[in-house]
Design a protein around this motif. Sequence first.
Motif, PDB file in Angstrom:
ATOM      1  N   GLY B 417      13.418  83.180  -9.851  1.00  0.00           N
ATOM      2  CA  GLY B 417      14.587  83.589  -9.727  1.00  0.00           C
ATOM      3  C   GLY B 417      15.435  83.327  -8.447  1.00  0.00           C
ATOM      4  O   GLY B 417      14.680  82.575  -7.614  1.00  0.00           O
ATOM      5  N   ILE B 418      16.372  83.922  -8.013  1.00  0.00           N
ATOM      6  CA  ILE B 418      17.135  83.560  -6.772  1.00  0.00           C
ATOM      7  C   ILE B 418      16.627  84.398  -5.579  1.00  0.00           C
ATOM      8  O   ILE B 418      16.721  85.844  -5.711  1.00  0.00           O
ATOM      9  N   ASP B 419      15.998  84.013  -4.591  1.00  0.00           N
ATOM     10  CA  ASP B 419      15.850  84.745  -3.561  1.00  0.00           C
ATOM     11  C   ASP B 419      17.040  84.939  -2.719  1.00  0.00           C
ATOM     12  O   ASP B 419      17.934  84.339  -2.103  1.00  0.00           O
ATOM     13  N   LEU B 420      17.096  86.172  -2.379  1.00  0.00           N
ATOM     14  CA  LEU B 420      18.308  86.900  -1.818  1.00  0.00           C
ATOM     15  C   LEU B 420      17.916  87.655  -0.597  1.00  0.00           C
ATOM     16  O   LEU B 420      18.713  88.367  -0.076  1.00  0.00           O
ATOM     17  N   SER B 421      16.798  87.207   0.017  1.00  0.00           N
ATOM     18  CA  SER B 421      16.627  87.776   1.272  1.00  0.00           C
ATOM     19  C   SER B 421      17.614  87.410   2.372  1.00  0.00           C
ATOM     20  O   SER B 421      18.344  86.524   2.141  1.00  0.00           O
ATOM     21  N   SER B 422      17.502  88.067   3.306  1.00  0.00           N
ATOM     22  CA  SER B 422      18.623  87.582   4.640  1.00  0.00           C
ATOM     23  C   SER B 422      18.419  86.256   5.061  1.00  0.00           C
ATOM     24  O   SER B 422      19.263  85.544   5.218  1.00  0.00           O
ATOM     25  N   GLU B 423      17.140  85.751   5.088  1.00  0.00           N
ATOM     26  CA  GLU B 423      16.848  84.220   5.416  1.00  0.00           C
ATOM     27  C   GLU B 423      17.417  83.312   4.586  1.00  0.00           C
ATOM     28  O   GLU B 423      17.964  82.355   4.885  1.00  0.00           O
TER      29      GLU B 423
END
Lengths: 519, 519
Positions: B417-423
């Motif tokens: 899936g899509i990494d939605l972390s701040s970075e």
Amino acid sequence: MHSTDSAPASRKNRRGGGRHARHAERASATVERAPYICRQVATYDVLNEEGLCLIEQNADSILQDIGMEFTDDQEILELFRDAGADVQGTRVRFEPGHPRSIIQDTAPPQFIQHARNPANNVVIGGNNTVLCPSFGPPFIHNLDEGRRYATLADFHDLVKIHHMIPWLHHSGGIVCEPTDIPVNKRHLDMLLGHFRYSDRGCFGALIGAERARDSVNMAKILFGDDFVDQNCVLYSVANTNAPLVLDQAMSGALKTYAANNQAVACTPWTLAGAMSPCTVAGTLAQVLAEALAVCALTQLVRPGAPCLMGSFATAISMQSGAPTFGNPEGAKLVLAAGQLARRLGVPFHTVGSLSASKLPDGQSQQEATMGLIMAVLAGANFINHATGWLEGGLVTGYEKTIIDADLCGKLIDFCQGIDLSSEAQALDAIAEVGPGAHFLSSQHTLSNYENAFYMSDVADNNSYEQWSEDGGLDTAQRANTIWKAYLENYQEPKLDPARLEELEEYVVKRKAEMPDNYY
Amino acid sequence: MHSTDSAPASRKNRRGGGRHARHAERASATVERAPYICRQVATYDVLNEEGLCLIEQNADSILQDIGMEFTDDQEILELFRDAGADVQGTRVRFEPGHPRSIIQDTAPPQFIQHARNPANNVVIGGNNTVLCPSFGPPFIHNLDEGRRYATLADFHDLVKIHHMIPWLHHSGGIVCEPTDIPVNKRHLDMLLGHFRYSDRGCFGALIGAERARDSVNMAKILFGDDFVDQNCVLYSVANTNAPLVLDQAMSGALKTYAANNQAVACTPWTLAGAMSPCTVAGTLAQVLAEALAVCALTQLVRPGAPCLMGSFATAISMQSGAPTFGNPEGAKLVLAAGQLARRLGVPFHTVGSLSASKLPDGQSQQEATMGLIMAVLAGANFINHATGWLEGGLVTGYEKTIIDADLCGKLIDFCQGIDLSSEAQALDAIAEVGPGAHFLSSQHTLSNYENAFYMSDVADNNSYEQWSEDGGLDTAQRANTIWKAYLENYQEPKLDPARLEELEEYVVKRKAEMPDNYY
């Protein structure tokens, strides 16, 4: 759960008599075809509500804090200033939600692009998908000649081949660059080629206000002035110079098309890692920000002009910087971008069967298949490059076109969903046949076999022995015979000779007004 | 919306130094790998609630009105009779909902298959997916030798190659038929080969109670008697003889595995149009009916034994009767079957990169990519034939294996899936770079580039000129060098010599007890 009965894309193959006869039939100008896909299956959502809101907030932040550059066009800056945006120099910043509200106030959620044959009109938006061939390559590749610069003769051949393919819905634009024609005059020959050799819809020229004006003028010759003003007859794409720039070459054409009520797909073209952050989430926010600003511009130029949110986003090799295609990042990007476009409420434009491969081989099909499936599942309303693209867009492959078209056919069938009619449930057939018997000669099979399954013309499903006897050909070699059969069987769709003459006169006149430029 | 951080499948490539160095690194035995996919993205639902209920009702009707044949096994008939089914001769009929309730009473919704290296244990069920190589082909194909009968040496080479591929999760079963070994003794050599040359989980022999008993006995040597009784260490498939028959060859192995608490994937093998109706809806009802009856049987043999609902359903050419793969019917069938399995509450088994092509060419990748993507989106918990299958299952292709494995890698990444972390949101990077600049040397890119994108080893993304200089190879030619590098760099995973000796003794003893049979 849907019946196939009412879908416009319900074309099924009805053939007999083996491969050769099938080619001949498929290559005939009368093959049954649907004008576009009316998708009966769901889209695939890769982001949930929380994720979508986050990307939308980030796009708003980008437009508020950084803004977007619109270069070399004072009129655009004034349009934005008049609309209440913060314009400083060529930088335009927006309050959160402002571009979205401009778009949602006036942009149509769907529209018709008219073709010169009304049977080929396409509805762009909603659950509909239009498949369009390769766009832009300066080279062609085929098995007979290898790779070489494309010519106007190739352009015409490709338009004819595309016209014959029942699973395409659009004649496209620069199906290849006619490099034997001066750069500043190609658009005239290309549009004439589309108008003459296909009766499907096509693109206008993308670069520069002048070429866009020529495109609109030629469209007016074909469709009439009033009709063009009131209806979309040309499709175009405005690519941003990511990150966050729209230059005059693109904005000039955009303004011309929008002012004339013609469609503009506002399409950030993004290689993540080079032109946007090397992450999907970062790229998505930037893509949405750019698309919002550019879509808003179309509505300021002419409220109600058809516009699409576009996305052409892929990754690069972090070793070489070369773009890569058919990758998981591209899949996530297109699926999420489709969701964002639906929330915005305008049709979604994207790209399909891309590949970096130099040949119509395994890599080319793994990449193209991944790309096109994901674009379809993303609910894209217009898929550019659904066939033919090789070498990262430098090459239109003749064989690749045929192989990709087969995938288009498969996906058109897929999009019809599962027929749950009583006949399709086949409970009587299961009872008739009973355990341990076979269905080949059951009444149900005899009644349904002709339309039962999608049939590929490119695939070889025969035994090894039969395949060997047939020459042991690979997919590309079989495709080679198919495009040749298309060309052989091509028939020019009827065009009023007076209109054709007038179009030709326009081209001659315009060419005479300009010196030849090859840059 | 998911972070990649915690996914077990979060393997990313960390490489440098160009293609050659990458191959060497990838071909090393220490390459980072995840034991299975923990899917962070949604499944794709092709049927709605109404459609699912209809198929379930139809399956119930089939089992009530027609029933299923269980041939040459009195014990099975008694098990069903004791459970309350209507048994007449070898025909077993069920009240609506009866098999479902038997299954739901005791079948585990997920289970662990233990590997001899616990790091390779796989969780089968839930959001997890296990990718398994080609199963069953009597032939191999590679660019050096073309197509020929497979031998035990090929079998060992393929086990080693699969062991080296970081994107596979299972050693599989008959990765090719060792046709130089008597038919009735192959299973002994094959299981010994898996146990010795890979430390991932594998299949037991599928056909007949005797070979299944040998498989269980050998597993007990490796894992210990008690451990095997309490844990799943062998995976197996019971294919029906569609329509609506389970014969003794399959039911004998099924009973042995279920009685020993080993996993059975109850898998109707269906060519729609021949072994089921020539419609998706009809085939689905029959598939579900057969899977229900066979899954219920596993639970009657031993309540709580791990079972899966399987589906291997595709279409045939209505001209030639030849099976076709990677087709839209197969896509719809697998997606719907996945939904039906989730509603039943047992893990879902299916098939992946199938192709009728004779070569690792465009057809093979278009078909394989369509098939594997759809199996993954169907939420399959175990995907057999995720690599290597050619020619409708007659051939395991060495190069095809490598090309398909690349697709496995892409889909493993996609499933994160899509990494939605701040970075990953990268707003600072977008601000730092600003309009019109590039991200290649931004701090964000420098910090993230190593793990930013999936990197294919098979694809060539270089310029045409560089590609030409590198020999102008096609995908299969590049894959050829990769499998050879895998074999060259293969290291046998450590196995207790005493266990190995005992296994070898078992094989020698059992072979001595039987005459050689080649049929």
